[in-house]
Scaffold this motif. Structure first.
Motif, mmCIF file in Angstrom:
data_model
loop_
_atom_site.group_PDB
_atom_site.id
_atom_site.type_symbol
_atom_site.label_atom_id
_atom_site.label_comp_id
_atom_site.label_asym_id
_atom_site.label_seq_id
_atom_site.Cartn_x
_atom_site.Cartn_y
_atom_site.Cartn_z
ATOM 1 N N TYR A 1 -6.248 13.127 -1.331
ATOM 2 C CA TYR A 1 -5.460 11.947 -1.003
ATOM 3 C C TYR A 1 -5.851 10.795 -1.917
ATOM 4 C CZ TYR A 1 -5.207 14.675 3.326
ATOM 5 O OH TYR A 1 -5.048 15.685 4.237
ATOM 6 N N SER B 1 -0.535 12.151 -1.257
ATOM 7 C CA SER B 1 -1.161 13.380 -0.770
ATOM 8 C C SER B 1 -0.859 14.508 -1.740
ATOM 9 C CB SER B 1 -0.624 13.757 0.614
ATOM 10 O OG SER B 1 -0.882 12.753 1.564
ATOM 11 N N ARG C 1 0.067 5.788 0.225
ATOM 12 C CA ARG C 1 -0.904 6.870 0.299
ATOM 13 C C ARG C 1 -0.290 8.118 -0.304
ATOM 14 N NH1 ARG C 1 -3.089 10.660 5.105
ATOM 15 N NH2 ARG C 1 -5.282 10.829 4.493
ATOM 16 N N GLN D 1 -5.466 6.707 -1.388
ATOM 17 C CA GLN D 1 -5.020 5.501 -0.696
ATOM 18 C C GLN D 1 -5.015 4.358 -1.685
ATOM 19 O OE1 GLN D 1 -3.986 5.042 2.597
ATOM 20 N NE2 GLN D 1 -3.473 2.979 1.870
ATOM 21 N N SER E 1 0.827 -1.205 0.000
ATOM 22 C CA SER E 1 0.000 0.000 0.000
ATOM 23 C C SER E 1 0.861 1.255 0.000
ATOM 24 C CB SER E 1 -0.905 0.024 1.237
ATOM 25 O OG SER E 1 -1.797 -1.070 1.247
ATOM 26 N N ASN F 1 -4.211 0.446 -2.222
ATOM 27 C CA ASN F 1 -4.009 -0.865 -1.608
ATOM 28 C C ASN F 1 -3.907 -1.944 -2.678
ATOM 29 O OD1 ASN F 1 -4.303 0.375 0.958
ATOM 30 N ND2 ASN F 1 -6.510 0.014 0.955
#
Length: 120
Positions: A78, A20, A18, A80, A16, A82
């Motif tokens: 953002y 920004s 993330r 995310q 994963s 996965n």
């Protein structure tokens, strides 16, 4: 107006990350925000977008794996990511449809891109 993206890196398949992105400068309002990605030699493709009200849209290839969100108070968006796959490897660009002054026009501004590399 500037958009600054961060959070890219090298990750193994299944992992994963993330991303920004923050918008700064003369901003009256931001409409849609989102993320595109581009592989060298290919066209930039939309990954995900989000309206100011929170409505979202995803590319079929990332549905169920990626989640886009935003913080309107901080002018941030953002992503995310996965269950990353090697085919997710690309440079990711954030954007915002930004109104610089009250009643002014909206124009699209882009971040500088952040590299995501997924190893198999």
């Amino acid at each position: 107006v500037q958009l600054q993206a961060s959070g890219g890196g090298l990750v193994q398949a299944g992992g994963s990350l993330r991303l920004s992105c923050v918008a700064s400068g003369s901003i009256s309002s931001i409409n849609d925000m989102g993320w595109y990605r581009q592989v060298l030699g290919k066209q930039r493709e939309l990954v995900a977008s989000i309206t100011s009200g929170g409505g979202t849209n995803y590319a079929d290839s990332v549905k169920g794996r990626f989640t886009i969100s935003r913080d309107n108070a901080k002018n941030m968006v953002y992503l995310q990511m996965n269950s990353l796959k090697p085919e997710d490897t690309a440079v990711y660009f954030c954007y915002g449809d930004i109104q610089r002054r009250w009643r002014g026009p909206y124009g699209r501004s882009w971040g500088q891109g952040t590299l995501v590399t997924v190893s198999s």
